[in-house]
Scaffold this active site. Structure first.
Site, mmCIF file in Angstrom:
data_model
loop_
_atom_site.group_PDB
_atom_site.id
_atom_site.type_symbol
_atom_site.label_atom_id
_atom_site.label_comp_id
_atom_site.label_asym_id
_atom_site.label_seq_id
_atom_site.Cartn_x
_atom_site.Cartn_y
_atom_site.Cartn_z
ATOM 1 N N SER A 130 0.649 -1.163 -0.031
ATOM 2 C CA SER A 130 0.095 0.053 -0.228
ATOM 3 C C SER A 130 0.874 1.161 0.050
ATOM 4 O O SER A 130 0.531 2.179 -0.767
ATOM 5 C CB SER A 130 -1.077 -0.079 1.115
ATOM 6 O OG SER A 130 -2.128 -0.772 1.084
ATOM 7 N N LYS A 139 -11.571 -4.050 10.675
ATOM 8 C CA LYS A 139 -12.676 -3.138 10.001
ATOM 9 C C LYS A 139 -13.830 -3.186 10.696
ATOM 10 O O LYS A 139 -14.682 -2.169 10.587
ATOM 11 C CB LYS A 139 -12.841 -4.192 8.492
ATOM 12 C CG LYS A 139 -11.568 -3.860 7.677
ATOM 13 C CD LYS A 139 -11.887 -4.627 6.304
ATOM 14 C CE LYS A 139 -10.752 -4.668 5.473
ATOM 15 N NZ LYS A 139 -11.037 -4.980 4.160
#
Length: 204
Positions: free
Chosen positions: A15, A60
């Site tokens: 990322s 999450k």
């Protein structure tokens, strides 16, 4: 601007390189590998110093109480993978399902000819199941891992709020197996011969 990826066991993530290539070398993007026992105290300290975060496994769902408001799909999906700071107000988004929708349509033009089998039942699985519903599927199967009781609780809770029907059996028709686990770190069922695997892993 300062951003980061929040997760655990994420050292292999690309990322930072991807975001810096898109936004330029002056773009500050970090990997923040946080152990579960230190998550709450660490996030509380980190939030004021960043403009936003991407969020991956296993946080999450756990990040949601730190959001002040949500983009509407989050209320149905029940998981956040992106949070942005707007004048110290944190808004949670889920972009997983949008990415899955696009790649799935491109990969399988005749997708409704298959039965989807979702491997995993975490935040990525929630986003994928929501996307499958948006794509017009009426049913999907959920497998993966060794915690059948947790899987059945997940299936039951999702069936209460979604139109798509989730189950833990496999119908006799062509299948697409969708991996919603962090690759390499979870025990998953072997994909049977004749089935099509599709990876939805979001740890880029």
């Amino acid at each position: 601007m300062k951003f980061a990826l929040l997760g655990h066991h994420i050292s292999y993530s690309s990322s930072p390189a991807i975001h810096k290539k898109i936004a330029g070398e002056d773009f500050d993007y970090q990997l923040l590998d946080i152990s579960p026992d230190k998550f709450d105290i660490t996030v509380e300290k980190l939030l004021p110093g960043f403009d936003g975060f991407n969020v991956t496994s296993p946080y999450k769902l756990r990040i949601m109480p730190y959001c002040d408001k949500f983009d509407p799909p989050v209320n149905t999906i029940g998981a956040v993978n992106t949070i942005l700071n707007n004048k110290n107000e944190w808004k949670g988004f889920n972009t997983d399902y949008l990415g899955f929708l696009r790649s799935f349509r491109e990969s399988f033009p005749d997708f409704l000819s298959y039965h989807p089998v979702v491997i995993g039942y975490g935040g990525a699985a929630r986003a994928v199941i929501f996307a499958l519903q948006e794509l017009g599927f009426s049913a999907a199967s959920v497998f993966g891992g060794e915690k059948k009781e947790e899987r059945m609780v997940f299936i039951s809770s999702e069936n209460e709020q979604l139109r798509i029907k989730l189950m833990d059996v496999l119908p006799a028709m062509p299948k697409i197996w969708i991996n919603c686990t962090p690759l390499g770190s979870e025990k998953i069922l072997a994909v049977p011969e004749g089935c099509i695997p599709f990876c939805s892993d979001d740890l880029l």
